[in-house]
Design a protein around this motif. Structure first.
Motif, short mmCIF file in Angstrom:
data_model
loop_
_atom_site.label_atom_id
_atom_site.label_comp_id
_atom_site.label_asym_id
_atom_site.label_seq_id
_atom_site.Cartn_x
_atom_site.Cartn_y
_atom_site.Cartn_z
N ASP A 42 104.73 73.00 84.30
CA ASP A 42 103.67 72.29 83.59
C ASP A 42 103.03 73.18 82.52
O ASP A 42 102.82 72.76 81.38
CB ASP A 42 102.57 71.82 84.56
CG ASP A 42 103.01 70.61 85.38
OD1 ASP A 42 104.15 70.14 85.15
OD2 ASP A 42 102.24 70.17 86.24
N LEU A 43 102.72 74.42 82.92
CA LEU A 43 102.08 75.34 81.98
C LEU A 43 103.02 75.67 80.82
O LEU A 43 102.59 75.77 79.67
CB LEU A 43 101.66 76.62 82.71
CG LEU A 43 100.48 76.46 83.68
CD1 LEU A 43 100.30 77.72 84.52
CD2 LEU A 43 99.19 76.14 82.93
N ALA A 44 104.31 75.82 81.15
CA ALA A 44 105.30 76.12 80.11
C ALA A 44 105.29 75.00 79.07
O ALA A 44 105.33 75.25 77.86
CB ALA A 44 106.68 76.26 80.72
N GLU A 45 105.20 73.77 79.56
CA GLU A 45 105.19 72.62 78.66
C GLU A 45 103.90 72.63 77.84
O GLU A 45 103.92 72.45 76.62
CB GLU A 45 105.27 71.34 79.49
CG GLU A 45 105.75 70.13 78.74
CD GLU A 45 105.99 68.96 79.70
OE1 GLU A 45 105.62 67.83 79.34
OE2 GLU A 45 106.50 69.20 80.82
N ARG A 46 102.76 72.86 78.52
CA ARG A 46 101.49 72.85 77.83
C ARG A 46 101.45 73.88 76.70
O ARG A 46 101.00 73.59 75.60
CB ARG A 46 100.34 73.16 78.81
CG ARG A 46 99.00 73.09 78.11
CD ARG A 46 97.91 73.96 78.73
NE ARG A 46 97.38 73.44 79.99
CZ ARG A 46 96.16 73.75 80.44
NH1 ARG A 46 95.35 74.52 79.72
NH2 ARG A 46 95.76 73.31 81.61
#
Lengths: 245, 245
Positions: A42-46
């Motif tokens: 999720d953080l990678a995407e954000r």
DNA sequence: GAGTGGTCTAGACCACCCC
DNA sequence: GGGTGGTCTAGACCACTCT
């Protein structure tokens, strides 16, 4: 999609930038102590970077004990309230090696104007309102450490003996739970001194006995000093322990 | 060529296995303190794993200060002889914050039979031959620490006052240079005591003054205890400093 | 089984050092 | 320019936890 390191004036690796962004979210209270932060993917995407880069940023924060990884469950904001981290900064331990949890007895909570060492350590102007907490720490009913704790009064409004006494846990757990203030690291200086009358009485030793004087400055995010304390400490059956590496 | 994790009874990650192999090479003396180890790509080829896996193994050893990375140059075996690491384990520092390097004055080197705390800490049978070194550590000619250092006699044959005195550097630099013995980590216990007659004289304080008593056990590879020492330490103008995290 | 962190790979490119 | 460590990616698969 390969994310290029954007606008790097004097070269900061991407994962450093991510680490800073994560820290900012922590400071802003987006995720609270004990809570899980979003998953690495999720953080990678954000942040529009690869999972490996987020991972490296989290690795750093985990090594500083700011985050805690738990395989299969997630990554959590570290907390002084968790049993394992309750007395993480306490170096005074029984020589027996037993894992005793200390009891706290609060002697006094008073307001005063900043002065002397504490004010200097906390970067307060002389005269700033401060709170002074005097506390006795006992192991199995034996008094071992007499603490004087100083903070800016604005840091912890409404702290009283009664409130502190009714709280179960360390001071840092208290700050965290009540004021959302998380301590990240601390510096200590240890000296040997003679017990004065008050310390001797409280610690049940003869006046003039050699005791440890442990001065500590504790820091929150961004290396901001928040708490100064001086611990006077008996070392018969107890000692200040340290790991060097 | 993807190397599969071979024969992992209870699952050991590959990089852990590499870390162990690297450590074994260090113990065996394949690479000596201060020397460079082979490049990451060379090691990856040797162990038939990817460079990233070697990298992770080296990362761990670097975080324990067993190896030191230098960008553009290579990865080196850490050494107590390098100026920056010379007094890595020394926690007693001037309050002024100055970076003074201490001088050593060796008072006595004698042989004795193992007994008491030191023997226990080093895991020696009572009666084993040991070496006892008494040393005064001075900062700008002011005596600050009086050390008693105990090792198994077999560890450091031929050590004499003259040899120690002529050696420039810390004890750990000495062990490393002369005996190829590298200290990895240490544990300390600090207490407050009264100076006895001898300590008072050597440290130029009144008999009965409060001083620090710092007991240390130092370990080499494989957590093997090698050196026990007790440092008696004056804390006027100096203190035992520590970082908590 | 779905979701999370943990491991491993292969390859590209960058920053740094020294010749 | 060639070597070294340092960064970043994309994708595969493993181990662990919970439901």
């Amino acid at each position: 999609m390969p994310a290029k390191p954007v606008a790097t004036p004097s070269f900061r690796p991407l994962y450093e930038q991510i680490r800073i962004l994560l820290t900012q979210s922590l400071v802003a209270g987006e995720w609270k102590p004990g809570e899980a932060i979003p998953s690495e993917t999720d953080l990678a995407e954000r942040f529009r970077v690869s999972q490996g880069t987020v991972r490296k940023a989290i690795d750093e924060l985990a090594s500083e004990h700011i985050l805690v990884r738990r395989q299969g469950k997630g990554t959590f904001v570290a907390s002084h309230s968790e049993p394992a981290y309750q007395y993480r900064f306490l170096r005074v331990l029984p020589d027996s090696g037993e894992k005793l949890t200390p009891q706290n007895r609060f002697l006094e909570v008073k307001k005063a104007r900043a002065s002397g060492e504490a004010a200097k350590a906390l970067g307060l102007k002389a005269g700033t309102p401060t709170l002074i907490i005097k506390r006795l720490m006992l192991f199995q009913s034996k008094p071992v450490v007499l603490d004087e704790i100083v903070l800016a009064a604005s840091t912890c409004p409404g702290a009283t003996v009664a409130r502190l006494e009714s709280f179960r846990g360390s001071m840092y757990s208290f700050y965290e739970t009540v004021y959302g203030l998380r301590m990240i690291r601390a510096e200590e200086r240890v000296r040997a001194i003679e017990a004065d009358t008050f310390a001797a009485e409280q610690l049940a030793v003869a006046r003039g006995s050699p005791i440890l004087c442990v001065d500590r400055i504790a820091y929150t995010y961004g290396d901001k000093p928040v708490e100064w304390r001086r611990g006077l400490c008996v070392t018969s059956g107890f000692s200040y322990t340290n790991e060097l590496s």
